[in-house]
Design an enzyme around this catalytic site. Structure first.
Site, PDB file in Angstrom:
ATOM      1  N   HIS A  52       0.853  -1.189   0.000  1.00  0.00           N
ATOM      2  CA  HIS A  52       0.000   0.000   0.000  1.00  0.00           C
ATOM      3  C   HIS A  52       0.886   1.234   0.000  1.00  0.00           C
ATOM      4  O   HIS A  52       1.942   1.232   0.628  1.00  0.00           O
ATOM      5  CB  HIS A  52      -0.905   0.013   1.252  1.00  0.00           C
ATOM      6  N   ASP A  60      -7.984  -5.472   0.218  1.00  0.00           N
ATOM      7  CA  ASP A  60      -8.441  -6.341  -0.861  1.00  0.00           C
ATOM      8  C   ASP A  60      -8.028  -7.794  -0.698  1.00  0.00           C
ATOM      9  O   ASP A  60      -8.553  -8.668  -1.383  1.00  0.00           O
ATOM     10  CB  ASP A  60      -7.936  -5.810  -2.211  1.00  0.00           C
TER      11      ASP A  60
HETATM   12  N1  ACO Z   1       4.251  -7.605  -4.610  1.00  0.00           N
HETATM   13  C1  ACO Z   1       5.583  -7.553  -4.779  1.00  0.00           C
HETATM   14  N2  ACO Z   1       6.320  -6.431  -4.670  1.00  0.00           N
HETATM   15  C2  ACO Z   1       5.663  -5.307  -4.381  1.00  0.00           C
HETATM   16  C3  ACO Z   1       4.275  -5.274  -4.168  1.00  0.00           C
HETATM   17  C4  ACO Z   1       3.551  -6.493  -4.293  1.00  0.00           C
HETATM   18  N3  ACO Z   1       2.246  -6.532  -4.118  1.00  0.00           N
HETATM   19  N4  ACO Z   1       3.875  -4.012  -3.895  1.00  0.00           N
HETATM   20  C5  ACO Z   1       4.984  -3.267  -3.918  1.00  0.00           C
HETATM   21  N5  ACO Z   1       6.071  -4.041  -4.198  1.00  0.00           N
HETATM   22  C6  ACO Z   1       7.476  -3.611  -4.239  1.00  0.00           C
HETATM   23  C7  ACO Z   1       7.796  -2.887  -5.538  1.00  0.00           C
HETATM   24  O1  ACO Z   1       8.259  -3.780  -6.526  1.00  0.00           O
HETATM   25  C8  ACO Z   1       8.851  -1.930  -5.087  1.00  0.00           C
HETATM   26  O2  ACO Z   1      10.061  -2.634  -4.958  1.00  0.00           O
HETATM   27  P1  ACO Z   1      11.515  -1.916  -5.177  1.00  0.00           P
HETATM   28  O3  ACO Z   1      11.523  -0.722  -4.264  1.00  0.00           O
HETATM   29  O4  ACO Z   1      12.484  -2.977  -4.794  1.00  0.00           O
HETATM   30  O5  ACO Z   1      11.543  -1.536  -6.613  1.00  0.00           O
HETATM   31  C9  ACO Z   1       8.393  -1.519  -3.693  1.00  0.00           C
HETATM   32  O6  ACO Z   1       7.645  -2.641  -3.201  1.00  0.00           O
HETATM   33  C10 ACO Z   1       7.537  -0.272  -3.642  1.00  0.00           C
HETATM   34  O7  ACO Z   1       6.484  -0.447  -4.563  1.00  0.00           O
HETATM   35  P2  ACO Z   1       5.781   0.728  -5.333  1.00  0.00           P
HETATM   36  O8  ACO Z   1       5.085   0.190  -6.533  1.00  0.00           O
HETATM   37  O9  ACO Z   1       6.742   1.846  -5.541  1.00  0.00           O
HETATM   38  O10 ACO Z   1       4.734   1.157  -4.246  1.00  0.00           O
HETATM   39  P3  ACO Z   1       3.503   2.070  -4.503  1.00  0.00           P
HETATM   40  O11 ACO Z   1       3.203   2.748  -3.246  1.00  0.00           O
HETATM   41  O12 ACO Z   1       3.732   2.916  -5.711  1.00  0.00           O
HETATM   42  O13 ACO Z   1       2.330   1.019  -4.904  1.00  0.00           O
HETATM   43  C11 ACO Z   1       0.566  -0.521  -4.711  1.00  0.00           C
HETATM   44  C12 ACO Z   1       1.339   0.629  -4.041  1.00  0.00           C
HETATM   45  C13 ACO Z   1       0.107  -0.094  -6.115  1.00  0.00           C
HETATM   46  C14 ACO Z   1      -0.685  -0.828  -3.884  1.00  0.00           C
HETATM   47  C15 ACO Z   1       1.481  -1.775  -4.805  1.00  0.00           C
HETATM   48  O14 ACO Z   1       1.855  -2.197  -3.500  1.00  0.00           O
HETATM   49  C16 ACO Z   1       0.824  -2.936  -5.551  1.00  0.00           C
HETATM   50  O15 ACO Z   1       0.911  -2.985  -6.780  1.00  0.00           O
HETATM   51  N6  ACO Z   1       0.144  -3.877  -4.821  1.00  0.00           N
HETATM   52  C17 ACO Z   1      -0.589  -4.955  -5.460  1.00  0.00           C
HETATM   53  C18 ACO Z   1      -1.939  -4.469  -5.956  1.00  0.00           C
HETATM   54  C19 ACO Z   1      -2.902  -4.200  -4.811  1.00  0.00           C
HETATM   55  O16 ACO Z   1      -3.079  -5.008  -3.913  1.00  0.00           O
HETATM   56  N7  ACO Z   1      -3.582  -3.053  -4.893  1.00  0.00           N
HETATM   57  C20 ACO Z   1      -4.597  -2.641  -3.900  1.00  0.00           C
HETATM   58  C21 ACO Z   1      -4.107  -1.516  -3.054  1.00  0.00           C
HETATM   59  S1  ACO Z   1      -5.283  -1.057  -1.854  1.00  0.00           S
HETATM   60  C22 ACO Z   1      -6.459  -0.218  -2.728  1.00  0.00           C
HETATM   61  O17 ACO Z   1      -6.196   0.481  -3.669  1.00  0.00           O
HETATM   62  C23 ACO Z   1      -7.773  -0.371  -2.338  1.00  0.00           C
END
Ligand code: ACO
Length: 426
Positions: free
Chosen positions: A304, A361
């Site tokens: 998140h 979720d």
């Molecule tokens: N699985 C694996 N790695 C992940 C995940 C994940 N679910 N989420 C983040 N990371 C990693 C990224 O690869 C990144 O790694 P790095 O720093 O080594 O490159 C780091 O964690 C930070 O990730 P970002 O994408 O920069 O984080 P951001 O805050 O932009 O994204 C998000 C947040 C979109 C929710 C992300 O965690 C994700 O894609 N999660 C999966 C989808 C999901 O569950 N979405 C629902 C969110 S809650 C809602 O909207 C209701």
């Protein structure tokens, strides 16, 4: 004395005001930055940018705190109803008895959808995604209910209309997608009971209202009521800032929510769990793929932007799933798989280092499956729950004395000026 931040650019010192939020969050007011210094800021994804002041929702991502109008989400989930929480989110305080009776009656009075709107529903191809349909239908409401006005009373009426009719339209789209007879809302049912009845009642098997299911749905929607400046809410504020009508604004919010990285994650989690199940429950490969930078796969329902600890909503949702499955005597293998996956991920070095925890979720899909909601309707369920948040954020932005049309800057990185080459010479 007012606190200021000093920044030094090209050897020159500038002072910028500091703003403190009511819970102590610190911000630098950079509104005059470009004018004073010629510089802009660069913040893709807006991780360090406050786009507005808001008194609706408070989140502390490090401590896992979520409060609406000051009231913790745990208290609302335990004691409130979705209608009451919606009133709180939109109006700023809990309703008294008269206000609650009044809002219930007004929601009932506005629950019918114009009959001609059904023709639109019928025209969508059978396998259209309900989120696309819902977004289009909410935009269409502008044509069916054009009497939008700027008076407080008329705005209130429009908000109630949205809350009540979106729920009816969601159930209607499900019935039509199955080729079944549409079930109309009933004035003797509560908001949530009405929804379940419109979804599951049919002429050969009347639906029996189960008060525990109704309560569970109340909790599910309370958990989704608002979440400050997330992707869809920011879409609502940005689109609304152009002063387009509220229906088009909410329609944009629904479109933004559809994405798998946002509200669409509840559907993606179930797809992911089913894939793992098909792959003999192989969690190790899924975790390995999620950690592989060259693989686009992410663990859906994990991570998140704001929460760097367990999402407080996910905690409640997990308990709700267990309670409901036990009560309905259902043994869902996907719940076992989700719990196993969570356990492994929470111990994995990559997930620990990246502060990746389950978000709302992760368990909400299992909840929705349990109450019989079809997979492609999952994000629609989220959208109904998020409506009070979008409405109140839109309303707050309309009343904001610092309001300006949303218009970020950019850092141009393309070609510098060059000549036009005629086609014959390219
Ligand atoms: N699985 C694996 N790695 C992940 C995940 C994940 N679910 N989420 C983040 N990371 C990693 C990224 O690869 C990144 O790694 P790095 O720093 O080594 O490159 C780091 O964690 C930070 O990730 P970002 O994408 O920069 O984080 P951001 O805050 O932009 O994204 C998000 C947040 C979109 C929710 C992300 O965690 C994700 O894609 N999660 C999966 C989808 C999901 O569950 N979405 C629902 C969110 S809650 C809602 O909207 C209701």
């Amino acid at each position: 004395m007012e606190k200021t931040a000093k920044i030094i650019i090209d050897g020159k010192t500038y002072e910028l005001p500091i703003i403190l939020g009511s819970e102590g969050e610190k911000a630098i007011d950079i509104r005059t930055l470009r004018q004073k210094t010629g510089y802009i800021t660069y913040d893709p994804g807006y991780g360090s940018t406050g786009s507005c002041k808001s008194s609706i929702t408070y989140m502390d991502g490090e401590k896992g705190i979520l409060r609406h109008r000051g009231i913790p989400i745990e208290k609302l989930a335990a004691h409130s109803t979705f209608v009451e929480t919606s009133y709180l989110v939109i109006n700023g305080q809990l309703p008294n008895e008269d206000e609650l009776v009044n809002i219930r009656e007004t929601l009932n009075d506005n629950s019918l959808v114009h009959e001609d709107m059904q023709i639109f529903f019928q025209s969508f191809p059978r396998n259209s995604h309900p989120m696309g349909i819902l977004s289009a239908m909410v935009n269409t409401m502008r044509s069916f209910y054009p009497d939008l006005d700027t008076t407080e009373e008329e705005i209130d009426k429009t908000m109630i209309r949205l809350l009540s009719k979106v729920r009816t339209m969601a159930a209607m789209s499900y019935k039509i997608s199955r080729g079944h007879k549409v079930v109309y809302p009933r004035s003797d049912y509560s908001y949530c009971a009405n929804f379940l009845n419109m979804m599951f009642d049919n002429p050969v098997k009347p639906y029996k209202i189960d008060s525990e299911l109704v309560r569970a749905l109340n909790v599910f929607w309370i958990l989704h009521a608002d979440h400050e400046q997330n992707c869809s809410t920011s879409a609502v504020r940005v689109v609304g800032s152009g002063r387009v009508n509220v229906y088009a604004t909410i329609s944009a919010g629904i479109a933004a929510l559809w994405g798998p990285l946002h509200g669409g994650a509840n559907q993606s989690v179930i797809h992911m769990l089913m894939d793992i199940q098909k792959n003999d429950g192989d969690i190790t490969t899924a975790i390995k793929k999620a950690k592989d930078k060259n693989d686009p796969f992410r663990l859906m329902g994990f991570g998140h932007r704001v929460y760097k600890t367990y999402d407080p909503r996910a905690k409640i949702m997990k308990k709700l799933c267990h309670k409901l499955l036990k009560r309905l005597k259902i043994d869902d293998p996907l719940l076992h798989l989700a719990m196993k996956l969570e356990k492994v991920a929470l111990k994995d070095e990559y997930f620990v280092d990246h502060n990746l925890y389950p978000n709302v979720d992760f368990y909400s899909g299992i909840f929705l499956r349990t109450i019989g909601i079809p997979l492609n309707m999952f994000t629609v369920m989220f959208a109904i729950g998020r409506l009070p948040g979008w409405i109140s954020q839109w309303k707050e932005s309309m009343d904001d004395p610092h309001w300006r049309i949303s218009r970020p800057r950019q850092i141009y990185s393309g070609e510098t000026k060059r000549g036009y080459i005629p086609l014959s010479k390219r």
